[in-house]
Design a protein around this motif. Structure first.
Motif, PDB file in Angstrom:
ATOM      1  N   TYR A 215       0.837  -1.205   0.000  1.00 58.43           N
ATOM      2  CA  TYR A 215       0.000   0.000   0.000  1.00 58.43           C
ATOM      3  C   TYR A 215       0.872   1.255   0.000  1.00 58.43           C
ATOM      4  O   TYR A 215       0.562   2.236  -0.693  1.00 58.43           O
ATOM      5  CB  TYR A 215      -0.953   0.025   1.191  1.00 58.43           C
ATOM      6  N   GLU A 216       1.955   1.241   0.756  1.00 56.84           N
ATOM      7  CA  GLU A 216       2.849   2.403   0.776  1.00 56.84           C
ATOM      8  C   GLU A 216       3.368   2.726  -0.619  1.00 56.84           C
ATOM      9  O   GLU A 216       3.519   3.898  -0.993  1.00 56.84           O
ATOM     10  CB  GLU A 216       4.018   2.137   1.730  1.00 56.84           C
ATOM     11  N   ASP A 217       3.635   1.690  -1.406  1.00 58.59           N
ATOM     12  CA  ASP A 217       4.144   1.894  -2.763  1.00 58.59           C
ATOM     13  C   ASP A 217       3.066   2.377  -3.731  1.00 58.59           C
ATOM     14  O   ASP A 217       3.348   3.159  -4.643  1.00 58.59           O
ATOM     15  CB  ASP A 217       4.747   0.595  -3.304  1.00 58.59           C
ATOM     16  N   ALA A 218       1.827   1.892  -3.546  1.00 55.54           N
ATOM     17  CA  ALA A 218       0.775   2.140  -4.543  1.00 55.54           C
ATOM     18  C   ALA A 218      -0.209   3.226  -4.155  1.00 55.54           C
ATOM     19  O   ALA A 218      -0.836   3.838  -5.023  1.00 55.54           O
ATOM     20  CB  ALA A 218       0.004   0.841  -4.809  1.00 55.54           C
ATOM     21  N   GLY A 219      -0.393   3.471  -2.865  1.00 54.51           N
ATOM     22  CA  GLY A 219      -1.453   4.364  -2.416  1.00 54.51           C
ATOM     23  C   GLY A 219      -1.033   5.818  -2.298  1.00 54.51           C
ATOM     24  O   GLY A 219       0.159   6.145  -2.368  1.00 54.51           O
ATOM     25  N   PRO A 220      -1.990   6.712  -2.065  1.00 54.78           N
ATOM     26  CA  PRO A 220      -1.703   8.143  -1.985  1.00 54.78           C
ATOM     27  C   PRO A 220      -1.366   8.647  -0.588  1.00 54.78           C
ATOM     28  O   PRO A 220      -1.055   9.826  -0.422  1.00 54.78           O
ATOM     29  CB  PRO A 220      -3.015   8.770  -2.471  1.00 54.78           C
ATOM     30  N   VAL A 221      -1.442   7.771   0.436  1.00 56.00           N
ATOM     31  CA  VAL A 221      -1.197   8.219   1.810  1.00 56.00           C
ATOM     32  C   VAL A 221       0.304   8.202   2.092  1.00 56.00           C
ATOM     33  O   VAL A 221       0.965   7.181   1.881  1.00 56.00           O
ATOM     34  CB  VAL A 221      -1.932   7.318   2.825  1.00 56.00           C
ATOM     35  N   PRO A 222       0.887   9.303   2.565  1.00 54.51           N
ATOM     36  CA  PRO A 222       2.317   9.332   2.871  1.00 54.51           C
ATOM     37  C   PRO A 222       2.695   8.299   3.932  1.00 54.51           C
ATOM     38  O   PRO A 222       1.897   7.999   4.832  1.00 54.51           O
ATOM     39  CB  PRO A 222       2.539  10.758   3.389  1.00 54.51           C
ATOM     40  N   VAL A 223       3.914   7.783   3.842  1.00 52.50           N
ATOM     41  CA  VAL A 223       4.374   6.764   4.784  1.00 52.50           C
ATOM     42  C   VAL A 223       4.315   7.282   6.215  1.00 52.50           C
ATOM     43  O   VAL A 223       3.915   6.562   7.140  1.00 52.50           O
ATOM     44  CB  VAL A 223       5.806   6.315   4.431  1.00 52.50           C
ATOM     45  N   ALA A 224       4.691   8.534   6.431  1.00 50.62           N
ATOM     46  CA  ALA A 224       4.675   9.095   7.790  1.00 50.62           C
ATOM     47  C   ALA A 224       3.258   9.099   8.362  1.00 50.62           C
ATOM     48  O   ALA A 224       3.064   8.851   9.566  1.00 50.62           O
ATOM     49  CB  ALA A 224       5.243  10.516   7.772  1.00 50.62           C
ATOM     50  N   GLU A 225       2.265   9.357   7.514  1.00 48.21           N
ATOM     51  CA  GLU A 225       0.872   9.335   7.978  1.00 48.21           C
ATOM     52  C   GLU A 225       0.438   7.913   8.307  1.00 48.21           C
ATOM     53  O   GLU A 225      -0.269   7.681   9.300  1.00 48.21           O
ATOM     54  CB  GLU A 225      -0.047   9.936   6.913  1.00 48.21           C
ATOM     55  N   ILE A 226       0.843   6.961   7.485  1.00 46.26           N
ATOM     56  CA  ILE A 226       0.495   5.566   7.756  1.00 46.26           C
ATOM     57  C   ILE A 226       1.056   5.147   9.110  1.00 46.26           C
ATOM     58  O   ILE A 226       0.349   4.593   9.958  1.00 46.26           O
ATOM     59  CB  ILE A 226       1.036   4.644   6.642  1.00 46.26           C
ATOM     60  N   GLU A 227       2.338   5.430   9.317  1.00 46.91           N
ATOM     61  CA  GLU A 227       2.984   5.027  10.561  1.00 46.91           C
ATOM     62  C   GLU A 227       2.420   5.765  11.776  1.00 46.91           C
ATOM     63  O   GLU A 227       2.299   5.194  12.854  1.00 46.91           O
ATOM     64  CB  GLU A 227       4.493   5.265  10.455  1.00 46.91           C
ATOM     65  N   GLY A 228       2.055   7.030  11.598  1.00 47.08           N
ATOM     66  CA  GLY A 228       1.598   7.833  12.721  1.00 47.08           C
ATOM     67  C   GLY A 228       0.132   7.667  13.070  1.00 47.08           C
ATOM     68  O   GLY A 228      -0.279   8.027  14.180  1.00 47.08           O
ATOM     69  N   SER A 229      -0.669   7.125  12.158  1.00 48.87           N
ATOM     70  CA  SER A 229      -2.119   7.066  12.403  1.00 48.87           C
ATOM     71  C   SER A 229      -2.693   5.664  12.458  1.00 48.87           C
ATOM     72  O   SER A 229      -3.852   5.485  12.838  1.00 48.87           O
ATOM     73  CB  SER A 229      -2.857   7.850  11.310  1.00 48.87           C
ATOM     74  N   LEU A 230      -1.908   4.649  12.076  1.00 46.67           N
ATOM     75  CA  LEU A 230      -2.472   3.302  11.949  1.00 46.67           C
ATOM     76  C   LEU A 230      -3.080   2.800  13.256  1.00 46.67           C
ATOM     77  O   LEU A 230      -4.213   2.290  13.261  1.00 46.67           O
ATOM     78  CB  LEU A 230      -1.401   2.322  11.456  1.00 46.67           C
ATOM     79  N   ASP A 231      -2.377   2.935  14.364  1.00 46.30           N
ATOM     80  CA  ASP A 231      -2.900   2.407  15.625  1.00 46.30           C
ATOM     81  C   ASP A 231      -4.229   3.068  15.998  1.00 46.30           C
ATOM     82  O   ASP A 231      -5.167   2.397  16.447  1.00 46.30           O
ATOM     83  CB  ASP A 231      -1.880   2.620  16.746  1.00 46.30           C
ATOM     84  N   THR A 232      -4.311   4.383  15.821  1.00 47.10           N
ATOM     85  CA  THR A 232      -5.546   5.099  16.163  1.00 47.10           C
ATOM     86  C   THR A 232      -6.692   4.690  15.259  1.00 47.10           C
ATOM     87  O   THR A 232      -7.819   4.466  15.723  1.00 47.10           O
ATOM     88  CB  THR A 232      -5.315   6.615  16.071  1.00 47.10           C
TER      89      THR A 232
END
Length: 293
Positions: free
Chosen positions: A233-250
């Motif tokens: 998803y990090e490679d294909a999607g529009p969400v920045p990696v930092a956002e994925i890492e910072g928001s996934l748990d929430t």
């Protein structure tokens, strides 16, 4: 919901199709689906309750939007008058393309790569899509009466909402149209062509794209079991990696809260089928473990 004869008649009058077969498939409490054969073509006839029409049409329109961009989505076949769906009694009926292939295996690393890649591509493909029927984000209400079915539930739901609110205040989340429930069996991989479809758009809504990512991670068994999915998803999607890492748990916590809310709502409404009620209780217990750990 409706007799097969009524569905066949509607397909003839509204779509000008003469079905050769109409076979019931598994549905849900508010939906009913038939496999429809017309010559060598296969379709799905999907019925939902009339009050769901706006959100149902929004999901159909999202699938159509992606299909026009080359995705395999179980796109709607418009009726002869151009409608996405037609009223039938107290329901509405849509006809959608049947997407061939097997469901993805959420535990298989290669399938996880396809899973994350196709979800990311779908998010990019839906950029700019809007529809008035997309449900508002989000439906959880801490004061809802059905949350009284268990003493732990209201504080847990409130906590998940509060955490998401704080995240949205401190960080700008990437938003857009969502699939709503990108579980492995919403994807179809055709071994003959290698094409992968994303179907079942009945829960489409508008909100943080990370809600879809969190939903997929939940179905994969949690972040520790979703490494390939997240990397793809990090490679294909529009969400920045930092956002994925910072928001996934929430967002994963919020996804569990959505599930708990749905279970509580079903239990509060009552079930004539005790087996269905037992499944809801078991599912609510699972959400309790996830929310309170």
């Amino acid at each position: 919901m409706l007799a097969d004869d009524t569905i066949r008649t509607t397909l003839r009058t509204a779509w000008h199709l003469q079905p050769d077969g109409c076979t019931p498939l598994d549905g849900g409490p508010t939906t009913s689906t038939r496999s429809v054969a017309v010559g060598d073509r296969r379709y799905l006839a999907v019925l939902v309750r009339g009050p769901q029409r706006a959100s149902f049409e929004a999901g159909l329109a999202a699938a159509e939007h992606l299909a026009r961009r080359g995705f395999h989505t179980g796109a709607p076949v418009r009726a002869a008058d151009g409608a996405l769906c037609v009223p039938v009694g107290d329901c509405v009926l849509a006809l959608v393309e049947s997407v061939p292939g097997r469901p993805l295996d959420g535990a298989d690393p290669v399938d996880q790569q396809w899973w994350g890649d196709r979800l990311g591509a779908a998010h990019r493909g839906l950029a700019g899509f809007r529809h008035a029927g997309l449900p508002a984000w989000h439906p959880l209400r801490p004061e809802a009466p059905h949350l009284s079915v268990a003493g732990w539930l209201r504080p847990a739901i409130t906590g998940a909402i509060t955490a998401l609110t704080k995240l949205q205040v401190t960080d700008r989340l990437t938003v857009g149209p969502l699939h709503g429930d990108p579980r492995p069996d919403a994807f179809r991989i055709d071994a003959g062509t290698g094409r992968i479809g994303l179907v079942s758009w009945g829960r489409a809504r508008f909100g943080p794209l990370m809600y879809d990512v969190a939903s997929a991670v939940r179905h994969a068994g949690g972040p520790s079991r979703a490494a390939e999915l997240l990397a793809a998803y990090e490679d294909a999607g529009p969400v920045p990696v930092a956002e994925i890492e910072g928001s996934l748990d929430t967002l994963l916590r919020f996804r569990w809260a959505m599930e708990a809310d749905a279970c509580a709502r079903a239990l509060a409404a009552g079930h004539s089928d005790e087996d269905a009620a037992d499944l809801c209780r078991a599912a609510l217990t699972e959400t309790r473990t996830a929310l309170l750990d």
